[in-house]
Every structure is written in C-alpha cells, then in structure tokens.
Scaffold this active site. Structure first.
Site, PDB file in Angstrom:
ATOM      1  N   SER A 164       0.844  -1.192  -0.025  1.00 21.16           N
ATOM      2  CA  SER A 164      -0.027   0.173  -0.209  1.00 21.16           C
ATOM      3  C   SER A 164       0.963   1.262  -0.063  1.00 21.16           C
ATOM      4  CB  SER A 164      -0.807   0.189   1.441  1.00 21.16           C
ATOM      5  OG  SER A 164      -1.397   1.298   1.643  1.00 21.16           O
ATOM      6  N   TYR A 173      -1.768  -0.620  10.331  1.00 21.95           N
ATOM      7  CA  TYR A 173      -1.725  -0.990   8.744  1.00 21.95           C
ATOM      8  C   TYR A 173      -0.512  -0.426   8.436  1.00 21.95           C
ATOM      9  CZ  TYR A 173      -3.726  -1.016   4.227  1.00 21.95           C
ATOM     10  OH  TYR A 173      -4.150  -1.478   2.797  1.00 21.95           O
TER      11      TYR A 173
HETATM   12  N1  LIG Z   1      -8.804  -0.841  -1.406  1.00 17.53           N
HETATM   13  C1  LIG Z   1      -7.691  -0.028  -1.123  1.00 17.53           C
HETATM   14  O1  LIG Z   1      -7.970   1.210  -1.339  1.00 17.53           O
HETATM   15  C2  LIG Z   1      -6.287  -0.660  -1.074  1.00 17.53           C
HETATM   16  C3  LIG Z   1      -5.203   0.135  -1.158  1.00 17.53           C
HETATM   17  C4  LIG Z   1      -3.848  -0.195  -0.804  1.00 17.53           C
HETATM   18  C5  LIG Z   1      -3.778  -1.560  -0.672  1.00 17.53           C
HETATM   19  N2  LIG Z   1      -4.768  -2.434  -0.657  1.00 17.53           N
HETATM   20  C6  LIG Z   1      -4.592  -3.985  -0.238  1.00 17.53           C
HETATM   21  O2  LIG Z   1      -5.061  -4.652  -1.018  1.00 17.53           O
HETATM   22  C7  LIG Z   1      -5.602  -6.033  -0.337  1.00 17.53           C
HETATM   23  C8  LIG Z   1      -6.784  -6.074  -0.713  1.00 17.53           C
HETATM   24  O3  LIG Z   1      -7.756  -4.958  -0.272  1.00 17.53           O
HETATM   25  P1  LIG Z   1      -9.191  -4.822  -0.665  1.00 17.53           P
HETATM   26  O4  LIG Z   1      -9.541  -3.448  -0.717  1.00 17.53           O
HETATM   27  O5  LIG Z   1      -9.546  -5.636  -1.868  1.00 17.53           O
HETATM   28  O6  LIG Z   1     -10.079  -5.581   0.643  1.00 17.53           O
HETATM   29  P2  LIG Z   1     -11.309  -6.325   0.895  1.00 17.53           P
HETATM   30  O7  LIG Z   1     -12.202  -5.818  -0.616  1.00 17.53           O
HETATM   31  O8  LIG Z   1     -11.871  -6.194   2.204  1.00 17.53           O
HETATM   32  O9  LIG Z   1     -11.124  -7.920   0.402  1.00 17.53           O
HETATM   33  C9  LIG Z   1     -10.251  -8.605   1.410  1.00 17.53           C
HETATM   34  C10 LIG Z   1      -9.979  -9.971   0.773  1.00 17.53           C
HETATM   35  O10 LIG Z   1      -9.061 -10.586   1.899  1.00 17.53           O
HETATM   36  C11 LIG Z   1      -9.671 -11.598   2.338  1.00 17.53           C
HETATM   37  N3  LIG Z   1      -9.085 -11.819   3.884  1.00 17.53           N
HETATM   38  C12 LIG Z   1      -9.246 -10.886   4.845  1.00 17.53           C
HETATM   39  N4  LIG Z   1      -8.930 -11.510   5.863  1.00 17.53           N
HETATM   40  C13 LIG Z   1      -8.297 -12.683   5.694  1.00 17.53           C
HETATM   41  C14 LIG Z   1      -7.718 -13.868   6.259  1.00 17.53           C
HETATM   42  N5  LIG Z   1      -7.241 -13.758   7.329  1.00 17.53           N
HETATM   43  N6  LIG Z   1      -7.445 -14.980   5.479  1.00 17.53           N
HETATM   44  C15 LIG Z   1      -7.912 -15.092   4.176  1.00 17.53           C
HETATM   45  N7  LIG Z   1      -8.419 -13.928   3.727  1.00 17.53           N
HETATM   46  C16 LIG Z   1      -8.611 -13.018   4.028  1.00 17.53           C
HETATM   47  C17 LIG Z   1     -11.089 -11.469   2.224  1.00 17.53           C
HETATM   48  O11 LIG Z   1     -12.007 -12.537   2.378  1.00 17.53           O
HETATM   49  P3  LIG Z   1     -12.818 -12.981   3.834  1.00 17.53           P
HETATM   50  O12 LIG Z   1     -13.058 -11.883   4.420  1.00 17.53           O
HETATM   51  O13 LIG Z   1     -13.619 -14.061   3.304  1.00 17.53           O
HETATM   52  O14 LIG Z   1     -11.456 -13.752   4.470  1.00 17.53           O
HETATM   53  C18 LIG Z   1     -11.254 -10.782   0.863  1.00 17.53           C
HETATM   54  O15 LIG Z   1     -11.421 -11.667  -0.176  1.00 17.53           O
HETATM   55  C19 LIG Z   1      -5.202  -5.525   0.655  1.00 17.53           C
HETATM   56  O16 LIG Z   1      -3.830  -6.226   1.356  1.00 17.53           O
HETATM   57  C20 LIG Z   1      -5.279  -4.208   1.252  1.00 17.53           C
HETATM   58  O17 LIG Z   1      -4.455  -3.970   2.335  1.00 17.53           O
HETATM   59  C21 LIG Z   1      -6.047  -2.117  -0.580  1.00 17.53           C
END
Ligand SMILES: NC(=O)c1ccc[n+]([C@@H]2O[C@H](COP(=O)([O-])OP(=O)(O)OC[C@H]3O[C@@H](n4cnc5c(N)ncnc54)[C@H](OP(=O)(O)O)[C@@H]3O)[C@@H](O)[C@H]2O)c1
Length: 257
Positions: free
Chosen positions: A149, A162
C-alpha cells in the site's frame, strides 16, 4: 532488433494462488490472471463469497478453483498449498493479497487491533510466502507478488497497525528477492493508493474524506480494481523477468506529489 524475441505477457500453463481472491483487488487480479491464461485458485475465509466469485468467473468463461483458508493460521495455509499441489501439480504464481485495516488514532489502538492487522497483513504474507518459496525453489522458477500500500511509504493518520504491516511487506519483498534470486524466483510488490473495494466503500459515503483523497491524488480520483490487473500480470509474466525486489506504486500519482 531483427530476430529478437519479444517477452510475453501470456500466462498459459501457469498455476496461480490469489489469497483474498473473493473480493476487491484480489478478485480483479484473479480475473486478470485467468484472462491471460493462468489456472487460478482463490482463497478467503468466507465460503459463500468464494463460491459466488467462482460462479461469476464461470459465467465469464474462466474455470477458477477455490479453497477456504484463513491466512493467519499456519495449518490453514499448509492445507491450502497441499491442496494446490494436488489440483495443480506445481505453483508458478502467488499473489499475497489478503489484508484488512482497522483505522484508529494511536492512543485508541487496542492490542487486539494491532494483532489482527499484523497477523493478517504481515504474518499471513509470511506464512503463504514461505510455502510458495519451498515449492518455487525446488522447481527453480516462480513469481511472488505481495500487495502492499502507499501506507508502506507515507504516513497518514489513523494507520498505526496498517502502515506498520505494509512497511514490513516492502522489506519482506526485498529480503525474499535477495534470497530467492538464485532460484529464478522473482518477488515484487504492488502498492496501491485508494481503490474502490469493500474495504474502502465507506469513503464513497463520506464526501469530506473522499474530497481529501481525491484532491491529494494527481489523477483526481480513486482507483478501480481493474487498474491493478496490468501491474499484476506484468509481475506474473515473462515480461518482468529482470525485475525483482521492487515496489510498484499504483496510486494515481499520490506518492509523486
Ligand atoms: N482498497 C484499497 O484502497 C487498498 C489500497 C492499498 C492496498 N490495499 C490492499 O489490497 C489488499 C486487498 O484489499 P481490498 O481493498 O481488496 O480488501 P477487501 O475488499 O476487504 O477484500 C479482502 C480480501 O481478503 C480476504 N481476507 C481478509 N482477511 C483474511 C484472512 N485472515 N484470511 C484469508 N483471507 C482474508 C477477504 O475474504 P474473507 O473476508 O472471506 O476472508 C477478501 O477476499 C489488502 O492487502 C489491502 O491492504 C487496498
């Protein structure tokens, strides 16, 4: 350049695991890898969400596999990779994407908040990366892509746990790149800024917060999940064969500003 070979972005014959592939960024990356020809296995904790994703993929013509696994649990991660051994027979690509966030001022962060965020975002990456590395070292090829991130580099308020986890991911990426280079395994990270996913959907409902994000971003908007596909396919494919240990900011220019 006459007769020179052109590196391919195609992923035919490649086998990939995408953690957290049921939603958001992981879902988009899984779709992108499948589109470019990889066989993909998605994981997450919620079985229904995984089944829904796989059924949507099927409608689009992609045969994606699923397996429940909580990346914070060593037994789950070991079982996930054993399952991948059985269904794939090898592993070419790991996208270490599963993550979560708990935004709180420093003085309100509970020990449990810290543990949950660090266990998911950093321990989860370590556990899955270790399993992938064992397999990729013995086959002497592979690609590990860690999802970091901008918070791995910049310091925004409310992000103690985070930002610590994402800074750790950037360092792990470099250490693994150094350790695995002799085995032709590359390790890189993608560091998005604010992307529209279930994790950030609250921001769209909060005009003040959205305005802060948009005005700070050179491209003046939040990103779409599809905008992470290109970088992920690049790192997964032969096109990135001379790139390792790098953190690619996919952030609309946030960190350039
Ligand atoms: N969205 C943003 O703006 C953003 C920006 C920078 C970085 N990121 C990074 O991108 C990645 C994905 O983010 P996102 O925004 O797509 O999040 P999201 O929409 O909340 O999706 C998160 C995914 O991770 C899974 N997950 C969460 N905890 C888990 C665990 N303990 N074991 C296995 N699976 C788990 C969730 O499935 P379940 O809940 O079913 O387990 C879901 O499939 C993360 O690493 C986040 O930090 C996101």
């Amino acid at each position: 350049m006459n007769g020179a070979s052109i590196p391919s972005f195609k992923l035919q014959g490649k086998k990939a695991i995408v953690t957290g592939g049921s939603k958001g960024i992981g879902l988009a990356i899984a779709r992108g890898l499948a589109h470019y020809g990889a066989e993909v296995l998605i994981t997450g904790r919620n079985e229904e969400a995984l089944k829904k994703a796989v059924s949507d993929f099927k409608e689009d013509g992609y045969a994606v596999k699923w397996k429940t696994a909580d990346v914070t649990l060593k037994e789950d991660v070991e079982e996930l990779f054993s399952h991948a051994d059985k269904v794939f027979g090898k592993l070419d690509i790991l996208v270490n994407n599963a993550g979560m966030n708990i935004r709180k001022p420093l003085v309100e962060v509970e020990e449990d908040d810290w543990d949950r965020v660090l266990n998911t975002n950093l321990k989860g990456i370590f556990l899955a990366g270790q399993q992938a590395a064992k397999r990729m070292m013995s086959q002497r090829s592979g690609r590990i892509i860690n999802i970091s991130s901008i918070l791995g580099q910049v310091g925004n308020p409310l992000q103690t746990s985070y930002a610590a986890s994402k800074g750790g991911i950037n360092q792990i990426t470099k250490v693994w790149a150094a350790e695995l280079a002799d085995y032709d395994v590359t390790v890189n990270a993608i560091a998005p800024a604010y992307i529209k996913t279930p994790m950030t959907e609250g921001f769209l409902q909060d005009p003040e917060r959205l305005e802060k994000i948009v005005s700070r971003t050179l491209l003046k908007r939040m990103g779409e999940t599809e905008e992470i596909i290109g970088p992920a396919v690049f790192f997964a494919s032969d096109a990135s064969s001379y790139v390792t240990g790098q953190v690619l900011y996919v952030d609309g220019g946030w960190t350039a500003n």
